[in-house]
Design an enzyme around this catalytic site. Structure first.
Site, PDB file in Angstrom:
ATOM      1  N   ASN A 123       0.850  -1.192   0.000  1.00 40.22           N
ATOM      2  CA  ASN A 123       0.000   0.000   0.000  1.00 40.22           C
ATOM      3  C   ASN A 123       0.889   1.248   0.000  1.00 40.22           C
ATOM      4  O   ASN A 123       1.764   1.398   0.853  1.00 40.22           O
ATOM      5  CB  ASN A 123      -0.909  -0.033   1.239  1.00 40.22           C
ATOM      6  CG  ASN A 123      -1.935   1.076   1.217  1.00 40.22           C
ATOM      7  OD1 ASN A 123      -1.600   2.257   1.121  1.00 40.22           O
ATOM      8  ND2 ASN A 123      -3.203   0.712   1.307  1.00 40.22           N
ATOM      9  N   GLU A 165      -2.608  -4.548  -3.520  1.00 42.14           N
ATOM     10  CA  GLU A 165      -2.876  -5.446  -4.639  1.00 42.14           C
ATOM     11  C   GLU A 165      -2.774  -4.706  -5.975  1.00 42.14           C
ATOM     12  O   GLU A 165      -2.283  -5.259  -6.966  1.00 42.14           O
ATOM     13  CB  GLU A 165      -4.274  -6.069  -4.502  1.00 42.14           C
ATOM     14  CG  GLU A 165      -4.479  -6.864  -3.216  1.00 42.14           C
ATOM     15  CD  GLU A 165      -5.010  -6.022  -2.054  1.00 42.14           C
ATOM     16  OE1 GLU A 165      -4.668  -4.821  -1.967  1.00 42.14           O
ATOM     17  OE2 GLU A 165      -5.773  -6.569  -1.237  1.00 42.14           O
ATOM     18  N   CYS A 169     -10.188  -5.416  -0.574  1.00 41.82           N
ATOM     19  CA  CYS A 169     -11.339  -4.514  -0.487  1.00 41.82           C
ATOM     20  C   CYS A 169     -12.126  -4.603  -1.805  1.00 41.82           C
ATOM     21  O   CYS A 169     -11.764  -5.348  -2.720  1.00 41.82           O
ATOM     22  CB  CYS A 169     -10.849  -3.087  -0.260  1.00 41.82           C
ATOM     23  SG  CYS A 169     -10.099  -2.364  -1.727  1.00 41.82           S
ATOM     24  N   CYS A 172      -9.896  -3.814  -4.953  1.00 46.88           N
ATOM     25  CA  CYS A 172      -8.909  -4.844  -5.287  1.00 46.88           C
ATOM     26  C   CYS A 172      -9.594  -6.162  -5.662  1.00 46.88           C
ATOM     27  O   CYS A 172      -9.110  -6.891  -6.531  1.00 46.88           O
ATOM     28  CB  CYS A 172      -7.944  -5.020  -4.124  1.00 46.88           C
ATOM     29  SG  CYS A 172      -7.043  -3.484  -3.761  1.00 46.88           S
TER      30      CYS A 172
HETATM   31 ZN   LIG Z   1      -7.814  -2.640  -1.820  1.00 43.96          ZN
END
Ligand SMILES: [Zn+2]
Length: 171
Positions: free
Chosen positions: A64, A77, A102, A105
């Protein structure tokens, strides 16, 4: 009913999970995703890491970098998929992430035909697991304390940064 007669996404891509790795391989690649998460933490970012594996080799890795890049879409991702670059097909890949993907992704995984997603944990965040499964992905949740505690510690110390990541506005 404007979508009547159109092919649903789940029928466009045939996903085959017969290359599901064994426990030892899963552990070693999840360790690499965790390493990516720690790389993100060292940069002052959110500790979530990801690797994409094909035929037993890592072909892309990321973490991230939303804070580092000022980019709301720079989830682990997505960062990993960007590192992979163009692939003719994702059909024989496995996506590892320290956190269950999430919606964004999961959407990328659905869109590009990733057949297997392996997540470090799913306790931190109400995820899109069922949506991926509805679209034919095989999803494994390793439920690892290490992944949960790493992210929980960050979220507790930086609640506003974490909530921004998942699109929640604090009062
Ligand atoms: Zn995500």
């Amino acid at each position: 009913m404007p979508d009547k007669g159109k092919t649903p996404q789940k029928d466009l891509i045939k996903r085959d999970a017969s290359h599901m790795p064994g426990a030892d391989e899963i552990k070693s690649f999840m360790d690499e995703a965790i390493r990516e998460a720690y790389n993100g933490l060292e940069e002052g970012g959110i500790p979530i890491g990801s690797v994409l594996v094909r035929k037993g080799k890592i072909i892309g890795r990321g973490h991230n970098r939303r804070i580092q890049f000022g980019d709301p879409t720079a989830h682990a991702e997505i960062d990993c998929l960007r590192a992979v670059g163009r692939l003719r097909s994702f059909k024989d890949t496995v996506l590892y992430s320290t956190l269950m993907p999430c919606a964004m992704c999961a959407g990328a995984s659905i869109q590009f035909g990733v057949p297997i997603v392996i997540a470090g944990e799913n306790r931190t965040f109400a995820s899109s697991r069922h949506w991926m499964e509805e679209n034919g992905l095989t999803v494994v949740d390793l439920d690892l304390d290490e992944c949960f505690e790493m992210l929980k510690k960050f979220a507790d110390e930086h609640p506003s940064l974490w909530n921004e990541d998942i699109g929640v506005e604090l009062d």
